[in-house]
Every structure is written in C-alpha cells, then in structure tokens.
Design a protein around this motif. Sequence first.
Motif, short mmCIF file in Angstrom:
data_model
loop_
_atom_site.label_atom_id
_atom_site.label_comp_id
_atom_site.label_asym_id
_atom_site.label_seq_id
_atom_site.Cartn_x
_atom_site.Cartn_y
_atom_site.Cartn_z
N ILE A 114 66.06 -51.67 -48.73
CA ILE A 114 65.37 -51.55 -47.44
C ILE A 114 63.98 -50.94 -47.64
O ILE A 114 62.97 -51.50 -47.22
CB ILE A 114 66.20 -50.70 -46.47
N THR A 115 63.92 -49.79 -48.31
CA THR A 115 62.65 -49.09 -48.50
C THR A 115 61.98 -49.44 -49.83
O THR A 115 60.80 -49.16 -50.02
CB THR A 115 62.86 -47.57 -48.48
N LEU A 116 62.74 -50.02 -50.76
CA LEU A 116 62.31 -50.33 -52.13
C LEU A 116 62.05 -49.07 -52.95
O LEU A 116 61.44 -49.13 -54.02
CB LEU A 116 61.06 -51.22 -52.14
N GLU A 117 62.54 -47.92 -52.48
CA GLU A 117 62.43 -46.71 -53.29
C GLU A 117 63.38 -46.81 -54.48
O GLU A 117 64.45 -47.41 -54.39
CB GLU A 117 62.78 -45.47 -52.46
N THR A 118 62.94 -46.21 -55.58
CA THR A 118 63.76 -46.22 -56.80
C THR A 118 63.84 -44.81 -57.35
O THR A 118 62.96 -43.98 -57.09
CB THR A 118 63.17 -47.19 -57.85
N SER A 119 64.89 -44.53 -58.10
CA SER A 119 65.10 -43.17 -58.60
C SER A 119 64.27 -42.89 -59.85
O SER A 119 63.97 -41.75 -60.15
CB SER A 119 66.58 -42.94 -58.91
N TRP A 120 63.91 -43.94 -60.58
CA TRP A 120 63.00 -43.77 -61.73
C TRP A 120 62.31 -45.09 -62.02
O TRP A 120 62.79 -46.15 -61.65
CB TRP A 120 63.74 -43.24 -62.96
N CYS A 121 61.17 -45.00 -62.68
CA CYS A 121 60.34 -46.18 -62.95
C CYS A 121 60.20 -46.42 -64.44
O CYS A 121 60.00 -45.48 -65.21
CB CYS A 121 58.94 -46.00 -62.37
N SER A 122 60.27 -47.68 -64.83
CA SER A 122 60.00 -48.06 -66.21
C SER A 122 58.50 -48.03 -66.45
O SER A 122 57.72 -48.55 -65.64
CB SER A 122 60.55 -49.46 -66.49
N ALA A 123 58.08 -47.44 -67.57
CA ALA A 123 56.65 -47.33 -67.89
C ALA A 123 56.11 -48.56 -68.59
O ALA A 123 54.96 -48.58 -69.01
CB ALA A 123 56.40 -46.09 -68.76
N ALA A 124 56.90 -49.63 -68.70
CA ALA A 124 56.41 -50.86 -69.33
C ALA A 124 55.33 -51.50 -68.48
O ALA A 124 54.42 -52.16 -68.99
CB ALA A 124 57.56 -51.84 -69.55
#
Length: 594
Positions: free
Chosen positions: A137-147
Amino acid sequence: MDNIDIVIVIYNSEKWITDCLISISKLNYSKNKLNLIFVDNNSKDNSAKIVNEYSGKDEFGSFKYIGLKENLGFGTANNIGVQQGNSPFVFLLNIDTKITEDCLSKLQAVIAKSDWNTAAWELRQFPYEHPKAYDPITLETSWCSAAALVVRRELFIEVGMFDSNIFMYCEDVDLSWKLRANGYKLLYVPQCVVYHFSYSLPDEVKPNQLYNATFNNLMLRYKYGGIGDVLRGYFLFFTLFLRKSINTRNHYRRLICNLILSLPKGYKFRKSRYKSLTKLNFHPKFEIWDFEKTRKGSFYKNEIIDKNPLVSILVRTVGRPNVLRNTLCSIRNQTYSNIEVIIVEDGMPISEQMIIDEFKDLQIKYLATREKKGRCVTANLALEMASGEFLNFLDDDDFFFADHIEVLVQGIVNNPIYHAAYSIAFEAPTKILSGERHFSSEDYYINFNTPFNYLKLVENNFLPIQTVLFSRTLYQKYGGMDTSLVVLEDWDLWLRYSSEKEFYYVEKVTSIYTVPYNSYDYINRTKLLEDARQNLLEKHKNTRVSVPIQSILEKSKRFKFNFLEIIKNEIKENKFIKIKYRIKQKMLVVFAKK
C-alpha cells in the motif's frame, strides 16, 4: 531531485564499465545534473584505463576517478565516493548494471511526492527482483539493497554512512536500520528499473555471498539483536557445515575461519551497538538468514514485454471506503500501466466520493447497486462492465504487490496456449481498528503454493480469487458466478474455467489474501466455508468432469504414478467425483506409459 551524484565502486570490473556508462548516457535526464564518481578498490585489470579514457566525460556535470591503494571493501569505498560529492542526492549504483532510460525521470517524480522524512529510495532490479516483502500500500520497506539506491546525502552522513567494519554484504541492511532507528522511512520504487547482472543462472549460490552474508548476519545480530538472536545465529551458522559444496575442504576451512573470527569481531560489533535503537522503540528482524519476510520467486525471470493488453481489475466492495482505499492504493502501485478498475459497491454509494476525490489518476468505472445484491451478483455486474482482454478479481480487503498484473500478463503472453495464469499468495491475519484493516508482515505465511492440477482443484480450492488473471474468452464461454452460492463462488468459477485447459502457474508471491486475526472470527469463518464446501461438493457430485488427458499424461511422467497407489488414494481421498471415472482417467495414464 535536481543534481545527483552517482557513486560507482569498481574492482576488476572491466567487462561491465562500458555498458554501464552507455546506459547512464542514454538517460532522459539532464546530463549536466549528473556527477559521476568512480571509486576503484585497487583493480588489477583495465578498469582504471577504461574509466579514464571514456570519451563521453564532458557530457556530465562532473566525472571523477578515485584510485585506492588497497581494497577497502564495498561500504568504505562508497563512503569515500559520497564524501567527494556535494549534491543533495546520492545514487549508489553497482557497476554490473544497466539503467533503463526513464529510470531517473520517474524517480524524480516519486521523490517530489515523498515526505520530508523519507531517506532512501530503492530501485527495482531486473531480471531477478529482490525477494523481500514490502508494504504493497505505502511501498515502505524495512531495508534497502545498495545495488541501486538513492539516498539523501545529509541523512546518509548523519547516521554515520556505511559501517567500515563490514567489508561486503549486509552493509546496506545496517545503513537501512540506522536510518529507520532515527525515524526515517525507506521506500521501494518498483516502476524504476535497473538491470542488475548479479546472477548468471537462476538459484546460483556465489561463494563470497554465502560466506560474507552469513558472517555479517551474525555480526548484525551482535550489533542490533539480543542474546537469543545471537545464539540462533550460531545455530544457523553450524547448519552451514551440513551444506554440500563442490570444494568441501575449502568450504569447511572458510566456515571455521569465520567461526573463529566471529567472537572478537562480535565483541567489537556489540560495543558499537547503535545508540538510537531505543529512541523510537526500533526492533530489527532476523528471518533466518534474511532480514524480512521474503516473497517466494526470487529467481522468477522478469522481463519487459512488447504486448500491452488491457486488463480489467474487478473490485467488489460494500460500504467501507477506509478498507477500499488501501486496496486501490495497491492497484495504483502496479508496474503494469494498461489497467482499468471496475468497482461495484453492493448497496448505497458510500465509497463514491472517496474514489472521486482520491483516485482521479486511475481509470475507474463505478457502480453502486443501492440495494443489497450479494457477492455473486456484484461480481457478475463487474464482469459485464469490464472491457479488458484479461480480467482479475481483487476484493476490497485483499492487495496486489506492485508486479502482480505485470507478472501474470507476462506469463500468458509468453505462453499463449493458456487462457488463465495464477501466482502465489501470502495469507495475512488482519485486525480491524477504527474501521481500517491492519496487518503485519510478521504474520505473513504462504498458504497457496500449488502447481496446477485439476484433480487437486476438484478436491480443494487452492486459487484465492485475486491470484488468477483470466481471458475474457473464458467468461464469454462459461459465464460468470453462480448466484445461488453465498461463498466459495470463485472455486466454482475456477472449476468451470479450467475444465478444458489448465491454468499457467507463476511461482512467485504477488498478492496478499487477508483472513480474520481474531481466533473466534477465524473459527466462524472456517465453519462457514466448510459448510459451503460440502454444498459445493454436493452440487458437483454427479458432474462428469472432462480432465484433459494430455495434461494428465504429462503429469504422470513427472510424478511416476503407481497403479495400486492410485486406486488406494482414490478410494481414500475421493470427495465427489465418481471413483470409477477418476480411476479410469489415471488407468489411461498407466497403460499409456506401458
């Protein structure tokens, strides 16, 4: 987003550099606003020469090459690159990538709409999308890939940049957790695509990733977790000794070295335990070797297809706009663009104004029945209103992940012999608070993950309504839902739609199916469905189902049916199809094999 620094770390990367630079030069974004910074971790090949002799340097705002005298690791090299720039946004990009032309222009629009406290935006990787779950719904994520990650420079520096104690792998998790611990949000941007050639084969296990990622997972348990997290980490670590390897001796050697190093380095990580963890009651998650629930299908090969047929998403709702809003947000987030939304409200037009005010950007057809008609009638009204070549139901309490329609259309377009495709769904126990539905990814579990088998479908419905994308031709031939049914109307529909040809199976989680969180409600729902199931079985008990013989023959080769076991299982498991008929079908398989 205006000026942006693109920081690229290289290490013996000569085969990737030219293609990566060409893709950046083709961006439909002002090149004079792009500042390229290459940080070389002491490459021994021609990487430095290729970068320094690149003929298109002058088309960018600036172009820098920084050669290090030793390999300092991915995170530290990126820190050095960030410190060499001064743009408000930093694009951390792996060298083994190609950026799609509209990537940054689309991202610019997303960042312009983002809240002030959004710190980072993760781009979608092709052909293999990162499998971690995110909020549909919000597209929030708990962590992001740095690629492929864009981050606000001031916030990146504020939280201490990448941890220099992490040489490679998991440094992006650590950065993400530091940002979240300080109250900042992370967003996934699925419409912005970067091709990342990290894997040459599906299910590939890269040795460095295996050993470094598992070791650093253990270190993050020291830094962020409790004693229980650390002990569970060691238990998982010891299970790696049971893992098969081509070079067993080297496998054991690397594991033992990591095990010995884990105690002194773990102590060091524990001492650097992040002080802001308690500021916002931030609690990181450890999901075995992952840091979030993962969506099955990490090696499903995504691609951009040429055909773009219209898809109608059919939404049934009933006087609860606060619930419907979230479902429509998940439709808005779809990466597939040629969509119309058919909304039929069973009763008075309670949701109409909300739809008009908040979802002008969607192509919507809306109808309110004003009088209660029931689930099946509203579904049939939606079917009649739809004009798409393909149709997909989505009830107002279920959700699509952003790639749902894209993946299923790809499945049918690439396999035109099928008239329907389906994918896997998460089941999510859901609470209703203040009229709104709330669920947590901690409670996700895969409840529907079954390769297509008509005989199994006859016994039990493994196709939640939102998982199936089907051709209009099926509706035209077999009609809509049976209005005499109160529930399980979708099961009855799938039995008719798949009676001649099976559905194409996409082995990837692309949607969420909600169920009651409260145990009392769940038990009542289960009882209702079981009663309805018995009625449906009774309805079909004398039905002579036409199972495609060719389909059974193909499955027989795969599963190697044993004739005696077939008879035994049929007598034991038969529900409503005549035993003689089903045994006859499988006997044909046995004799055909002989």
